[in-house]
Design an enzyme around this catalytic site. Structure first.
Site, PDB file in Angstrom:
ATOM      1  N   GLU A  27       1.395  -0.413  -4.975  1.00  0.00           N
ATOM      2  CA  GLU A  27       0.437   0.658  -5.225  1.00  0.00           C
ATOM      3  C   GLU A  27       1.211   1.954  -5.178  1.00  0.00           C
ATOM      4  O   GLU A  27       1.699   2.362  -4.124  1.00  0.00           O
ATOM      5  CB  GLU A  27      -0.649   0.706  -4.154  1.00  0.00           C
ATOM      6  N   ASP A  54       0.822  -1.213   0.000  1.00  0.00           N
ATOM      7  CA  ASP A  54       0.000   0.000   0.000  1.00  0.00           C
ATOM      8  C   ASP A  54       0.860   1.269   0.000  1.00  0.00           C
ATOM      9  O   ASP A  54       1.868   1.340   0.724  1.00  0.00           O
ATOM     10  CB  ASP A  54      -0.848  -0.041   1.285  1.00  0.00           C
TER      11      ASP A  54
HETATM   12  C1  GLC Z   1      -4.130   3.238  -0.235  1.00  0.00           C
HETATM   13  C2  GLC Z   1      -5.389   2.418  -0.111  1.00  0.00           C
HETATM   14  C3  GLC Z   1      -6.490   3.306   0.366  1.00  0.00           C
HETATM   15  C4  GLC Z   1      -6.113   3.852   1.716  1.00  0.00           C
HETATM   16  C5  GLC Z   1      -4.753   4.551   1.658  1.00  0.00           C
HETATM   17  C6  GLC Z   1      -4.214   4.795   3.024  1.00  0.00           C
HETATM   18  O1  GLC Z   1      -4.232   4.211  -1.197  1.00  0.00           O
HETATM   19  O2  GLC Z   1      -5.680   1.806  -1.320  1.00  0.00           O
HETATM   20  O3  GLC Z   1      -7.721   2.639   0.430  1.00  0.00           O
HETATM   21  O4  GLC Z   1      -7.096   4.745   2.163  1.00  0.00           O
HETATM   22  O5  GLC Z   1      -3.788   3.770   1.004  1.00  0.00           O
HETATM   23  O6  GLC Z   1      -3.825   3.594   3.621  1.00  0.00           O
END
Ligand code: GLC
Ligand code: CA
Length: 505
Positions: free
Chosen positions: A303, A241
Site C-alpha cells: 500500500e 500497510d
Molecule cells: C493505511 C490503512 C488505513 C490506516 C492507515 C494507518 O492507510 O489502509 O486504514 O488508517 O494505514 O495505519
C-alpha cells in the site's frame, strides 16, 4: 438516453481495449489464445492469475452476535467466496489492538484479538480456506504500533530504556514547539509531546500510532520475525500497510508548505521528508527475502499511493526483488469515468519498465465505494458493472473489496455523534471519515442483512441494502462479451467475471 449511455459505455470499453497493448493478442485466433493462456497460467506464480478479495473483518460476518464480524464468520462464508471465484482473501488487521484505528494500531503482532476469535479459529480458517483453494493474505503494519504495544510502553518509560530508540523521539524546537512542521496524515502536528520524559514522539497517523524507528536494526529484526510467525502458519503473503512512510529525514527538515488548507484546517503540505525515502526499498528487498524463505510463492502487496509511474515501478525492485503486486493508486484515484485517463494509466503500468504485474482496485476500507464514486446518479448500477468489467478483464491482478460484487454503496454517517472513525470526528463535517465504506456486508434480506444477530451492529446496515441485493443484468453483460472477443488472451476465465456478467446475487 439509455442508448446514448450504452454507446458511451461501449466506446469506453472499446477505446480502452483497442488502445491498450494487450490487445495485440486479438490477432491470434481465439482458440490458440485460450490455450496459450492456460499454458501461461500453469507456469506463472499463482498471484498473476488470482482474484484477490479484501475482507474488513469487523464488517464481513458476525458469528457470535456481538455486532462485530469475526474469524469464524469469515470461515462460514468461504463457500460463498469459492463460488464467487475468489483465489485469495486479504484480511484487514485482526491482531490485538485498542482499536483506535480499528486494528491498524497493533499491540501484539503475533496474536489474534479476542474480538475476532483465537489463534485456533485462525488455524481453522486457514485449513478450511485451503480445502477450497483460497489463499489467506495477512495485513502487516510495519510503520507504527499502537501506543499500548509493550515496546512503546517501555520506550516512553525513560530516555535510557533499551527500547527508547525503537521509536522516534526528539526535543522540541523551543518550549511548547514541536521539532518541526511535519503533519500527521490524519490532521495536525505529527509530533506528540510526552511530559514524562520531556520529548516529542513522531506519529504519521493518529497520536496513538507512534512510528517505529526502522533505522534501529532491532526493529526490522522483530518485524521480520513477526512475518515468519504467520508464514509458518501457512499465510500466502502480506499486504504491507503504509510502507512508503517507513523513514523520515534524519535531519528533520521542514516539509514544503503548499497553498490552501486541508480538511482538518491545517496548511497543505508536501510530505517530502516523511514519505518515499529511498531506504524503503532496502526494507522491501529484505521483506521479499523473508517471504522467499517459504514455499508456495508468497506474495507482497504494497500500500503506497505512488505519485507517478516511475515511483510505482520502483516498488517492483530493479531486479524484481521487491513487491510483486504494488497497489496502483493512480488508477484507484481516477475519480471520474474518463476513458482517456484510464487508457493512459493502464497503458503506462502495462508497459512498466520493470515488467511487473499490474495490480488494480477501485474501492477499499479507506476509499469510497466505486458504485457512488463513478456513478452519475442515474446509471450507477450500470456503471458499477462497467467498472467490474474493467477490473476483471485486464491482464492485471484484480483486487476487489467485499460487497463490490453486489454494488454496495458508500453510506456516510449523517450525524457527528454516530461517527466511529476518528478522522470523521476530527474533520467533521468536511471529512466524515471512512465509516461509509465499512458498513456490514449485505448477505440477504433478513435482520441486519444477515450480517449479525445483534440489536445494533457496530455500523448500521444502510437502507440501500435492499437495492444492492437486486442487481439487474444490463450493459455490463454486453461489455464483458465485447471485452472477451476483443482480448481473448487477457480475458479472465474467472467465475468472478461470470458472476458479474450474469448478475447473480
Ligand atoms: C493505511 C490503512 C488505513 C490506516 C492507515 C494507518 O492507510 O489502509 O486504514 O488508517 O494505514 O495505519
Ligand atoms: Ca463477533
Amino acid at each position: 438516453m439509455l442508448n446514448r449511455f450504452r454507446h458511451f459505455i461501449f466506446a469506453v470499453i472499446a477505446g480502452l481495449c483497442l488502445s491498450a497493448s494487450p490487445c495485440r493478442a486479438q490477432q491470434a485466433p481465439p482458440q490458440t489464445a485460450k490455450a496459450e493462456h492456460g499454458l501461461q497460467k500453469a507456469q506463472d506464480p499463482w498471484w498473476k492469475h488470482a482474484v484477490i478479495y479484501e475482507i474488513y473483518p469487523r464488517s464481513f460476518q458476525d458469528s457470535n452476535g456481538d455486532g462485530v464480524g469475526d474469524i469464524s464468520g469469515i470461515t462460514s462464508r468461504l463457500d460463498y467466496l469459492r463460488d464467487l471465484g475468489i483465489d485469495a482473501i486479504w484480511i484487514s488487521p485482526m491482531y490485538p489492538s485498542p482499536l483506535v484505528d480499528f486494528g491498524y494500531d497493533i499491540s501484539d503482532y503475533t496474536a489474534i484479538d479476542p474480538l475476532y476469535g483465537t489463534l485456533a479459529d485462525f488455524d481453522r480458517l486457514m485449513s478450511e480456506a485451503k480445502k477450497r483453494e483460497i489463499r489467506v493474505i495477512m495485513d502487516f503494519v510495519p510503520n507504527h504500533t499502537s501506543d499500548q504495544h509493550p515496546w512503546f510502553k517501555e520506550s516512553r518509560s525513560s530516555r535510557t530504556n533499551p527500547k527508547r530508540d525503537w521509536y522516534i523521539w526528539r526535543d522540541g524546537k523551543a518550549p511548547g514547539e514541536p521539532p518541526n512542521n511535519w503533519q500527521s496524515w490524519f490532521g495536525h502536528s505529527a509530533w506528540k509531546f510526552d511530559p514524562a520524559t520531556n520529548q516529542y514522539y513522531y506519529h504519521h497517523f493518529y497520536t496513538e500510532q507512534p512510528d517505529l524507528n526502522w533505522r534501529n536494526p532491532q526493529v526490522p529484526k522483530a518485524m521480520y520475525d513477526a512475518m515468519r510467525f504467520w508464514l509458518k502458519r501457512g499465510v500466502a503473503g502480506f499486504r504491507i500497510d503504509a510502507v512508503s512512510r517507513l523513514f523520515e529525514d534524519a535531519n528533520l527538515h521542514d516539509d514544503p508548505i503548499l497553498p490552501g488548507k486541508n480538511a482538518y484546517g491545517d496548511p497543505n503540505i508536501a510530505h517530502k521528508y516523511t514519505d518515499n525515502l529511498p531506504e524503503v526499498h532496502e526494507v522491501l528487498r529484505e521483506m521479499r527475502r523473508v517471504v522467499n524463505e517459504y514455499p508456495g510463492n508468497p506474495v507482497l502487496i504494497s500500500e503506497a499511493d505512488e505519485p507517478n509511474i516511475a515511483e510505482l515501478t520502483k516498488m517492483y525492485g530493479t531486479k524484481n526483488d521487491e513487491v510483486q503486486l504494488p497497489m496502483d493508486f493512480q488508477i484507484a484515484d481516477v475519480n471520474k469515468l474518463s476513458a482517456p485517463d484510464f487508457r493512459r494509466l493502464l497503458s503506462e503500468i502495462d508497459e512498466n519498465a520493470a515488467g511487473g504485474q499490474p495490480h488494480y482496485f477501485f474501492s477499499n476500507h479507506d476509499q469510497p465505494r466505486q458504485w457512488d464514486r463513478y456513478g452519475d446518479g442515474v446509471h450507477n448500477d450500470q456503471i458499477a458493472k462497467l467498472m467490474a468489467a474493467l477490473l476483471l478483464t485486464t491482464r492485471a491482478t484484480p483486487l476487489m473489496y467485499y460487497g463490490e460484487e453486489i454494488g454496495m454503496r458508500t453510506t456516510d454517517p449523517v450525524r457527528k455523534e454516530d461517527v466511529q472513525d476518528p478522522i470523521g470526528i476530527i474533520g467533521w463535517p468536511q471529512e466524515k471519515g471512512r465509516d461509509g465504506e465499512r458498513t456490514p456486508m449485505q448477505w440477504d434480506a433478513s435482520k441486519n442483512a444477515g450480517f449479525s444477530a445483534a440489536e445494533r451492529p457496530w455500523l448500521p446496515v444502510p437502507a440501500s441494502s435492499a437495492a444492492s441485493l437486486h442487481c439487474e443484468m444490463d450493459v455490463i453483460c454486453h461489455s464483458i462479451v465485447k471485452m472477451h472477443s476483443c482480448c481473448p488472451f487477457y480475458a479472465r476465465d474467472q467465475a468472478v467475471a461470470m458472476r458479474f456478467w450474469l448478475c447473480l446475487t
